[in-house]
Scaffold this motif. Structure first.
Motif, mmCIF file in Angstrom:
data_model
loop_
_atom_site.group_PDB
_atom_site.id
_atom_site.type_symbol
_atom_site.label_atom_id
_atom_site.label_comp_id
_atom_site.label_asym_id
_atom_site.label_seq_id
_atom_site.Cartn_x
_atom_site.Cartn_y
_atom_site.Cartn_z
ATOM 1 N N VAL A 1 69.416 42.766 50.620
ATOM 2 C CA VAL A 1 70.646 43.262 51.255
ATOM 3 C C VAL A 1 71.516 43.995 50.237
ATOM 4 O O VAL A 1 72.063 45.071 50.519
ATOM 5 N N SER A 2 71.644 43.427 49.054
ATOM 6 C CA SER A 2 72.463 44.076 48.022
ATOM 7 C C SER A 2 71.838 45.390 47.545
ATOM 8 O O SER A 2 72.558 46.319 47.160
ATOM 9 N N ALA A 3 70.504 45.483 47.591
ATOM 10 C CA ALA A 3 69.840 46.725 47.174
ATOM 11 C C ALA A 3 69.896 47.796 48.245
ATOM 12 O O ALA A 3 69.627 48.969 47.958
ATOM 13 N N GLY A 4 70.250 47.417 49.484
ATOM 14 C CA GLY A 4 70.362 48.399 50.555
ATOM 15 C C GLY A 4 69.034 48.971 51.011
ATOM 16 O O GLY A 4 68.956 50.137 51.419
ATOM 17 N N TYR B 1 63.289 48.627 44.720
ATOM 18 C CA TYR B 1 63.357 47.194 45.024
ATOM 19 C C TYR B 1 61.988 46.543 44.837
ATOM 20 O O TYR B 1 60.979 47.025 45.355
ATOM 21 N N ASP C 1 67.190 33.774 48.503
ATOM 22 C CA ASP C 1 67.611 34.638 47.397
ATOM 23 C C ASP C 1 67.038 36.051 47.535
ATOM 24 O O ASP C 1 67.734 37.044 47.254
ATOM 25 N N LYS D 1 68.997 38.025 50.180
ATOM 26 C CA LYS D 1 70.278 38.500 49.651
ATOM 27 C C LYS D 1 70.075 39.646 48.651
ATOM 28 O O LYS D 1 70.855 40.597 48.604
ATOM 29 N N LYS D 2 69.001 39.548 47.872
ATOM 30 C CA LYS D 2 68.698 40.611 46.915
ATOM 31 C C LYS D 2 68.371 41.917 47.636
ATOM 32 O O LYS D 2 68.814 43.001 47.220
ATOM 33 N N ARG E 1 65.518 53.890 47.182
ATOM 34 C CA ARG E 1 65.949 52.491 47.104
ATOM 35 C C ARG E 1 64.798 51.531 47.386
ATOM 36 O O ARG E 1 64.680 50.483 46.743
ATOM 37 N N ASP F 1 68.866 33.071 57.565
ATOM 38 C CA ASP F 1 69.494 34.189 56.868
ATOM 39 C C ASP F 1 68.738 35.493 57.026
ATOM 40 O O ASP F 1 69.190 36.538 56.524
#
Length: 404
Positions: free
Chosen positions: A186-189, A165, A180, A183-184, A161, A206
């Protein structure tokens, strides 16, 4: 009629000869074009896909290739992915890549030739038999003792992962871009994030969303402080804050389980007592700051292995904390802490130098000084006269020379 026929035959024969000449010329051009690439000339770089399949660089040693293969083979094994032909194809490609790169002779030939002619080897080749899942698990246990198979699987998935990324390649990030990208991630883990060289002047609140990361790089920015939300990164073990503008030690990180902390090339002046809270810390770097004082509690950290204090603003007589012998400390020569025996010697020397010395002057000395002063004044006057003469134009010089 006969004349006409002869002329026609000659024209056709000449045309045929011309055609032959043209075809011969084109064949010559083709032959020349084919023989343009000589063996000594530079060729295009060979494609080496096998290294990409294993996820290692072409300069990787055999141990790194083996470890990468075992992790990927365990993840792509057909027994663990039933009914997935695309995974089976990837597994077969992985086996082929490892069969070549694990053999030193075949790897050398592959590095020289590439993917183009690798399958055209002459001679018999041994058939590659892929290992089973149990064999892979045994090999992985030998390579990484003390770790369970589930832990190895989790780490392999995290590495995949993290490699997938890719943050934005813009060099100037705004608050919106940073939000952004957080958040990107976080969504990619992902568990490792690199936001270095983005001209960041502050960190948005954030950042606390990256609560699962263990590696964070914020080097080569313009940061001078961290937000309070930064302390929520409770799994962070590697933090790089080098080449920023920190004037004070960031207190927000003292309760983190950090193992590595890089604060090089900042503007820190003091290492505070709060550093004692970093009980897991093994390596801390203060290279190229403006430190003039270091807390003695830094030497009390139980797991500390390396400290870099070079290129700072310590005074020559400043006494640094006494670190244990197991800690590697990098210091400038002038800052190194003297031992008890050498300190006594230096104190005696300094006291002897401080004794007043009576200066006696004689009449001969005063006369010599007066002579030196007179000679200096004469030299200065001569230099001034020469400069004035250089400034005078030529006709005036000639008039002065004619005068008696």
């Amino acid at each position: 009629m006969a004349s006409t026929t002869t002329t026609s035959t000659t024209s056709t024969s000449s045309a045929g000869a011309g055609a032959k000449e043209t075809t011969g010329s084109t064949e010559g051009v083709d032959a020349n074009s084919r023989s343009r690439v000589e063996p000594g000339e530079a060729e295009e770089p060979r494609v080496r896909e096998y290294y990409t399949v294993l996820g290692v660089p072409p300069t990787a040693p055999a141990a790194q290739i083996r470890q990468a293969y075992l992790k990927a083979a365990l993840r792509l094994h057909p027994d663990k992915n039933p009914g997935k032909p695309e995974v089976t194809a990837q597994f077969q490609k992985l086996q082929k890549a490892y069969s070549v790169l694990s053999d030193p002779v075949r790897r050398a030939e592959y590095d020289a030739v590439g993917d183009e002619d690798e399958d055209d080897d002459d001679g018999p080749q041994e058939e590659w038999v892929p290992p089973t899942v149990s064999q892979l698990e045994e090999l992985i246990a030998k390579l990484s003792p003390g770790m369970t198979l589930e832990e190895l699987k989790r780490r392999a998935e995290e590495e995949r992962r993290n490699l997938d990324y890719e943050p934005s390649k813009l060099r100037l990030w705004t608050k919106e871009i940073l939000t952004d990208e957080i958040k990107k991630a976080v969504s990619a883990g992902v568990t490792a994030v690199d936001f270095s060289g983005k001209s960041l002047t502050l960190i948005v609140p954030d950042i606390c969303l990256l609560s699962n990361i263990h590696t964070l790089r914020l080097a080569r920015n313009e940061l001078s402080a961290l937000p309070p939300e930064f302390s929520r990164l409770s799994f962070l073990i590697k933090l790089d804050l080098s080449a920023n503008k920190f004037h004070e030690f960031p207190i927000q990180i003292v309760n983190m389980p950090l193992l590595f902390l890089d604060l090089s090339h900042n503007q820190l002046e003091v290492v505070p007592d709060e550093v004692i809270s970093l009980i897991h810390l093994k390596e801390i770097l203060f290279f190229g700051n403006q430190l003039s004082q270091v807390s003695e509690k830094l030497a009390l950290l139980p797991n500390l292995e390396r400290v870099d204090l070079e290129c700072n603003s310590f005074s020559p007589g400043y006494q640094l904390p006494t670190f244990p012998s197991s800690v590697s400390v990098s210091l400038d020569m002038i800052i190194s802490k003297p031992s008890a025996s050498t300190s006594k010697k230096t104190t005696t020397k300094s006291t002897s130098l401080k004794k007043p010395v009576k200066k006696t002057t004689t009449k001969a000395d005063t006369r010599g000084r007066k002579k030196v002063l007179v000679s200096k004044t004469r030299l200065m006057e001569e230099e001034e006269e020469e400069q004035e003469q250089e400034r005078i134009p030529l006709p005036q010089k000639r008039r002065r020379e004619k005068k008696p």
